[in-house]
Design an enzyme around this catalytic site. Structure first.
Site, short mmCIF file in Angstrom:
data_model
loop_
_atom_site.label_atom_id
_atom_site.label_comp_id
_atom_site.label_asym_id
_atom_site.label_seq_id
_atom_site.Cartn_x
_atom_site.Cartn_y
_atom_site.Cartn_z
N LYS A 115 12.28 78.59 76.64
CA LYS A 115 13.78 79.79 75.95
C LYS A 115 14.60 79.51 77.27
CE LYS A 115 15.51 84.28 74.04
NZ LYS A 115 15.03 85.52 73.75
N GLU A 145 8.44 83.57 67.26
CA GLU A 145 9.10 85.12 68.52
C GLU A 145 8.29 85.41 68.13
OE1 GLU A 145 11.88 86.06 72.17
OE2 GLU A 145 12.01 86.61 70.12
N CYS A 182 15.67 83.51 69.09
CA CYS A 182 16.54 84.93 68.65
C CYS A 182 17.87 84.59 69.18
CB CYS A 182 14.99 85.23 69.72
SG CYS A 182 15.44 87.53 69.00
#
Length: 560
Positions: free
Chosen positions: A360, A303, A411
């Site tokens: 995301k 990321e 994440c």
């Protein structure tokens, strides 16, 4: 500190006595009023919270995940509802403040806001646990309470913050196999049930007369022993072993590293971060050319490996294209995209450039969007580091690279059951977690956040029987086998390239087939138990009021 008193339920009714014809069946002892006095409860509760925090990284003392729920029961039993809230808040603060200490690297107000909000939610739920303790089979109800409390925190506030789930403290332990059967909610339930039967044992040992105490203590000891044994049962079973003829793929993970600084402002060097990942990929390519490593089928960057939009910046576009050409294989790049502002994973093909893009879906509060922006901007200028909120994605995306069907979560998303499950349901035969841990580990417990997320990734591997590639800008980066074992792991704050051959599996675990049903069944059962406890408490108060009225009437009659 502990004083034995006659058994009583929450309404004050005396517990049933043994009949002359025979002893009653053993059952969990109902809470005794002030078995642990309030001043001691306010010490026991934060001690339990601190111990529970120690069950997670970086300490990782997993037995505390069993002991802490037992201490919470001891602190809550016999309390008034107001006292239960106070005890729950003390436990919650002692748990969440150290558990989330890594957030202070982002901003002190983010750390305090998340910890206090989580503790307040926990305190409200502690009132419900106090009511559940009046039920006949309260150890089961309180174990369900842990699942219900976690389910709520997984979803609220700000889209949820599912840190500190009991299940996520069990990576690498004999209990972890329950995640493959019913997902993390069932694993949390099993851990909590072990803790509540331990609490039953402790409470039984200090209350009642000699015969009653011995009978209840033996029953509680047997329940605790059986629960502890059952919790470890998956370790004795062969759950979804990797078939001998399973397809495999060679995958590389690049940890380019980030310039380390004491402040977030000083640490941000976006161009250098991308160059670091290009350099590390070049090192990998040199090893492949020299024959010391096989050429990977896919390379993964973490990321924010580029925080400059490569579709709008020619230099960044060329740097990534150079890396892809050097290794001769597709690269999954973690990128920040503009117009609108998004956190993305994009598949970069040699000679072609960016293709498939995943956005995301679950954004980090205070990190990728800012609640109460107008208020916080009056307190600190750090809001300038996030001048605009990111825009979330809404779709599950698979990255097709030959026989690889890669599902990636970014994440923080690894903590959310539904997001990881959606990737596997879409057909992923291997999972990736792309993470940027540099923001949260400049100072303090520098392995805390990355260690906690790595543990979550290990539980996901077990839950879905998939290999997981965990790739971070600064570490840890790791390859995780479908059984949850870590086969390779990098250090922290260093540049590294790791590579492994991973199995590509497509079988469904029972957890994947049943989906969220175990969680909802346990939440529904706990909700029904709470309704029963409330009804019992209300009936007890009515009986007390009637008794007081009758006593006053009798006294008035005698006076006449």
């Amino acid at each position: 500190m502990i004083t034995g008193q006659p058994d009583a339920d929450s309404g004050g009714a005396q517990a049933s006595a043994a009949s002359p014809a025979g002893a009653p069946q053993p059952r969990p002892a109902a809470p005794r009023p002030h078995l642990v006095r309030l001043r001691w409860a306010l010490l026991v509760a934060p001690a339990g919270g601190l111990l529970l925090a120690c069950a997670f990284a970086p300490v990782g003392a997993w037995p505390f995940a069993v002991l802490a729920p037992a201490l919470l029961v001891a602190a809550l039993q016999g309390r008034s509802l107001r006292g239960a809230f106070t005890v729950g808040f003390a436990f919650g603060l002692a748990f969440f403040i150290p558990l989330l200490a890594w957030v202070i690297n982002l901003a002190w107000f983010a750390w305090i806001a998340l910890a206090v909000a989580s503790a307040l939610i926990f305190a409200v739920f502690a009132v419900a646990q106090r009511l559940l303790l009046s039920l006949r089979w309260w150890p089961l109800a309180v174990a369900g309470w842990w699942v219900a409390a976690e389910a709520f925190r997984d979803r609220w506030p700000w889209g949820g913050f599912p840190w500190g789930r009991l299940a996520m403290s069990q990576a690498g332990l004999p209990t972890q196999g329950w995640a493959a059967i019913g997902g993390p909610p069932l694993l949390s339930f099993v851990v909590a049930l072990t803790g509540t039967t331990l609490a039953w044992l402790l409470l039984s040992a200090v209350g009642g007369d000699g015969a009653t105490r011995r009978r209840r203590t033996l029953a509680a000891a047997a329940a605790f022993a059986v629960t502890a044994a059952v919790s470890c049962l998956p370790a004795a079973l062969t759950l979804d072993p990797v078939p001998a003829g399973a397809k495999t793929a060679q995958i590389a993970a690049i940890q380019g590293n980030v310039p380390r600084a004491r402040s977030l402002v000083a640490q941000v060097d976006e161009l250098q971060v991308t160059l670091n990942h290009e350099i590390a990929t070049g090192k990998l390519a040199a090893k492949v050319t020299a024959g010391t490593l096989p050429r990977p089928d896919l390379v993964i960057w973490p990321e924010n490996s580029t925080s400059i939009d490569p579709t709008q910046d020619p230099q960044i576009y060329n740097e990534i294209s150079t890396a892809a050409s050097a290794i001769g294989r597709p690269i999954l790049v973690g990128a920040v995209l503009q117009n609108p502002y998004r956190n993305a994973a994009m598949l970069w093909l040699p000679g072609k450039g960016p293709t498939t893009v995943y956005l995301k879906r679950q954004l980090v509060p205070f990190g990728e969007f800012l609640p109460f922006r107008a208020l916080i901007s009056k307190i600190t200028s750090l809001t300038a580091l996030l001048p605009q909120d990111m825009v979330p994605g809404h779709q599950t995306v698979l990255f097709d690279v030959g026989q690889i069907k890669l599902g990636s979560v970014i994440c923080y998303e690894v903590a959310f059951d539904s997001l990881a499950r959606s990737e596997v349901a879409a057909g992923a035969n291997v999972l990736a977690v792309q993470s940027n841990d540099a923001t949260f580990e400049r100072e303090g417990p520098t392995s805390q956040e990355s260690g906690q997320q790595l543990a979550m990734a290990r539980i996901r591997a077990v839950e879905f029987d998939r290999a997981v590639v965990y790739d971070s800008t600064t570490g840890f980066s790791a390859f995780i086998a479908p059984g949850g074992q870590v086969s390779q792991r990098t250090g922290l704050w260093t540049q590294a390239e790791i590579e492994a051959r991973v199995p590509l599996l497509t079988r469904q675990t029972l957890a994947e087939r049943v989906g969220a049903w175990p969680e909802w069944v346990m939440v529904a059962g706990t909700s029904l138990a709470l309704c029963l406890a409330i009804a019992q408490a209300a009936a007890g108060r009515r009986r007390q009021r009637a008794a007081r009225s009758a006593a006053r009437a009798a006294a008035a009659g005698e006076g006449r």
